[in-house]
Design a protein around this motif. Structure first.
Motif, PDB file in Angstrom:
ATOM      1  N   GLY A  72     -42.863  -1.436 -13.157  1.00 20.11           N
ATOM      2  CA  GLY A  72     -42.533  -2.222 -11.970  1.00 20.11           C
ATOM      3  C   GLY A  72     -42.410  -1.367 -10.736  1.00 20.11           C
ATOM      4  O   GLY A  72     -42.514  -0.151 -10.772  1.00 20.11           O
ATOM      5  N   ASN A  73     -42.169  -2.057  -9.634  1.00 18.80           N
ATOM      6  CA  ASN A  73     -41.916  -1.361  -8.375  1.00 18.80           C
ATOM      7  C   ASN A  73     -40.473  -0.868  -8.378  1.00 18.80           C
ATOM      8  O   ASN A  73     -39.754  -0.995  -9.372  1.00 18.80           O
ATOM      9  N   LEU A  74     -40.013  -0.325  -7.277  1.00 21.25           N
ATOM     10  CA  LEU A  74     -38.666   0.244  -7.238  1.00 21.25           C
ATOM     11  C   LEU A  74     -37.575  -0.813  -7.334  1.00 21.25           C
ATOM     12  O   LEU A  74     -36.448  -0.510  -7.712  1.00 21.25           O
ATOM     13  N   ASP A  75     -37.881  -2.070  -7.017  1.00 20.96           N
ATOM     14  CA  ASP A  75     -36.903  -3.162  -7.108  1.00 20.96           C
ATOM     15  C   ASP A  75     -36.954  -3.888  -8.457  1.00 20.96           C
ATOM     16  O   ASP A  75     -36.229  -4.848  -8.667  1.00 20.96           O
ATOM     17  N   PHE A  76     -37.801  -3.447  -9.344  1.00 20.02           N
ATOM     18  CA  PHE A  76     -38.035  -4.111 -10.622  1.00 20.02           C
ATOM     19  C   PHE A  76     -36.794  -4.059 -11.516  1.00 20.02           C
ATOM     20  O   PHE A  76     -36.207  -2.996 -11.735  1.00 20.02           O
ATOM     21  N   VAL A  77     -36.392  -5.235 -12.017  1.00 18.24           N
ATOM     22  CA  VAL A  77     -35.284  -5.322 -12.976  1.00 18.24           C
ATOM     23  C   VAL A  77     -35.872  -5.944 -14.241  1.00 18.24           C
ATOM     24  O   VAL A  77     -36.189  -7.136 -14.278  1.00 18.24           O
ATOM     25  N   LEU A  78     -36.031  -5.125 -15.266  1.00 23.22           N
ATOM     26  CA  LEU A  78     -36.731  -5.540 -16.480  1.00 23.22           C
ATOM     27  C   LEU A  78     -36.111  -6.782 -17.103  1.00 23.22           C
ATOM     28  O   LEU A  78     -36.830  -7.713 -17.483  1.00 23.22           O
ATOM     29  N   SER A  79     -34.803  -6.845 -17.210  1.00 23.06           N
ATOM     30  CA  SER A  79     -34.166  -7.995 -17.862  1.00 23.06           C
ATOM     31  C   SER A  79     -34.445  -9.301 -17.113  1.00 23.06           C
ATOM     32  O   SER A  79     -34.680 -10.333 -17.743  1.00 23.06           O
ATOM     33  N   GLN A  80     -34.443  -9.273 -15.794  1.00 25.82           N
ATOM     34  CA  GLN A  80     -34.750 -10.484 -15.014  1.00 25.82           C
ATOM     35  C   GLN A  80     -36.205 -10.882 -15.198  1.00 25.82           C
ATOM     36  O   GLN A  80     -36.525 -12.065 -15.330  1.00 25.82           O
ATOM     37  N   TRP A  81     -37.078  -9.899 -15.199  1.00 26.44           N
ATOM     38  CA  TRP A  81     -38.505 -10.161 -15.347  1.00 26.44           C
ATOM     39  C   TRP A  81     -38.799 -10.775 -16.711  1.00 26.44           C
ATOM     40  O   TRP A  81     -39.558 -11.729 -16.829  1.00 26.44           O
ATOM     41  N   ILE A  82     -38.160 -10.270 -17.759  1.00 23.73           N
ATOM     42  CA  ILE A  82     -38.372 -10.813 -19.101  1.00 23.73           C
ATOM     43  C   ILE A  82     -37.824 -12.230 -19.202  1.00 23.73           C
ATOM     44  O   ILE A  82     -38.435 -13.088 -19.830  1.00 23.73           O
ATOM     45  N   ARG A  83     -36.702 -12.492 -18.567  1.00 18.63           N
ATOM     46  CA  ARG A  83     -36.164 -13.856 -18.565  1.00 18.63           C
ATOM     47  C   ARG A  83     -37.184 -14.820 -17.944  1.00 18.63           C
ATOM     48  O   ARG A  83     -37.436 -15.903 -18.471  1.00 18.63           O
ATOM     49  N   LEU A  84     -37.819 -14.419 -16.847  1.00 20.00           N
ATOM     50  CA  LEU A  84     -38.843 -15.258 -16.220  1.00 20.00           C
ATOM     51  C   LEU A  84     -40.084 -15.397 -17.108  1.00 20.00           C
ATOM     52  O   LEU A  84     -40.682 -16.471 -17.195  1.00 20.00           O
ATOM     53  N   LEU A  85     -40.469 -14.315 -17.757  1.00 22.08           N
ATOM     54  CA  LEU A  85     -41.615 -14.366 -18.662  1.00 22.08           C
ATOM     55  C   LEU A  85     -41.343 -15.324 -19.817  1.00 22.08           C
ATOM     56  O   LEU A  85     -42.192 -16.168 -20.145  1.00 22.08           O
ATOM     57  N   LYS A  86     -40.177 -15.233 -20.426  1.00 17.79           N
ATOM     58  CA  LYS A  86     -39.845 -16.141 -21.525  1.00 17.79           C
ATOM     59  C   LYS A  86     -39.862 -17.595 -21.056  1.00 17.79           C
ATOM     60  O   LYS A  86     -40.366 -18.473 -21.758  1.00 17.79           O
ATOM     61  N   ARG A  87     -39.336 -17.844 -19.870  1.00 22.42           N
ATOM     62  CA  ARG A  87     -39.343 -19.205 -19.327  1.00 22.42           C
ATOM     63  C   ARG A  87     -40.786 -19.700 -19.130  1.00 22.42           C
ATOM     64  O   ARG A  87     -41.115 -20.827 -19.467  1.00 22.42           O
ATOM     65  N   THR A  88     -41.642 -18.825 -18.619  1.00 22.11           N
ATOM     66  CA  THR A  88     -43.042 -19.185 -18.413  1.00 22.11           C
ATOM     67  C   THR A  88     -43.734 -19.476 -19.740  1.00 22.11           C
ATOM     68  O   THR A  88     -44.440 -20.478 -19.873  1.00 22.11           O
ATOM     69  N   LEU A  89     -43.534 -18.625 -20.722  1.00 23.48           N
ATOM     70  CA  LEU A  89     -44.164 -18.837 -22.025  1.00 23.48           C
ATOM     71  C   LEU A  89     -43.623 -20.082 -22.713  1.00 23.48           C
ATOM     72  O   LEU A  89     -44.362 -20.769 -23.423  1.00 23.48           O
ATOM     73  N   SER A  90     -42.356 -20.399 -22.500  1.00 20.93           N
ATOM     74  CA  SER A  90     -41.771 -21.601 -23.111  1.00 20.93           C
ATOM     75  C   SER A  90     -42.501 -22.858 -22.683  1.00 20.93           C
ATOM     76  O   SER A  90     -42.586 -23.821 -23.446  1.00 20.93           O
TER      77      SER A  90
END
Length: 150
Positions: A72-90
Motif C-alpha cells: 500500500g501507500n503510506l496511508d495504507f491500513v491493512l486491517s481496514q483494507w481487508i475488511r473492505l475486501l471481505k465486504r466486497t467479496l461477500s
C-alpha cells in the motif's frame, strides 16, 4: 510516551511501504471462493485499489481461503483494507452468513528469497489440495501488479 525500541525503527524504515503476504479463510472453511463471481469481484477490488496506490500482486483463490501479496501507500491500513475486501467479496457469495473466519494472517516480506518462497508455496496450493495436476491449470489465480521485495 515511551520510545520505540531501536530494532523496530530499523524494521519500519527498511520496509516502508511494506510488502505483505496475506491469507484469510472462510467461516468453517466453507468452499465459497473458487468461482468466477468471486474472482471477478477480487480483481475489480484490486483494480480500484491500484487507483489509490495500493498494489495487489500475485494471488491464489482457493475454495476456502485466499492468499495474495499487497503493498500500500503510506496511508495504507491493512486491517481496514481487508475488511473492505471481505465486504466486497461477500456480495458475490450466497446469503448464508457468516462468510469469514475472524481476522487474517499477514507476514511482511523482507527480501526476494522470502517472496519467491512464499509465492512457490501459494502457487502450488491447488496441486497439493488435489484440485489440479499442475499449478498453471488453476483458473483462480493471477498477478495484477508486479511487486518486488525490497
Amino acid at each position: 510516551m515511551p520510545e520505540t525500541p531501536p530494532r523496530l525503527d530499523r524494521i519500519s524504515d527498511s520496509y516502508d511501504p511494506p510488502l505483505y503476504f496475506v491469507t484469510f479463510n472462510t467461516h468453517q472453511r466453507r468452499r465459497l471462493l473458487a468461482n468466477e463471481a468471486v474472482h471477478r469481484h477480487f480483481r475489480a477490488f484490486a483494480k480500484i485499489a491500484q487507483s489509490r496506490d495500493i498494489g495487489v500482486g500475485r494471488y491464489v483463490l482457493m475454495p476456502d481461503h485466499a492468499h495474495w501479496f499487497v503493498r500500500g501507500n503510506l496511508d495504507f491500513v491493512l486491517s481496514q483494507w481487508i475488511r473492505l475486501l471481505k465486504r466486497t467479496l461477500s456480495s458475490a457469495l450466497p446469503m448464508a452468513y457468516p462468510h469469514w473466519q475472524k481476522g487474517f494472517f499477514d507476514h511482511v516480506i523482507r527480501n526476494s528469497e522470502s517472496y519467491a518462497g512464499k509465492w512457490e508455496y501459494v502457487r502450488e496450493n491447488p496441486v497439493r489440495a488435489g484440485l489440479v495436476t499442475i499449478s498453471e491449470q488453476w483458473p483462480w489465480q493471477g498477478e495484477l501488479v508486479r511487486l518486488e521485495a525490497m
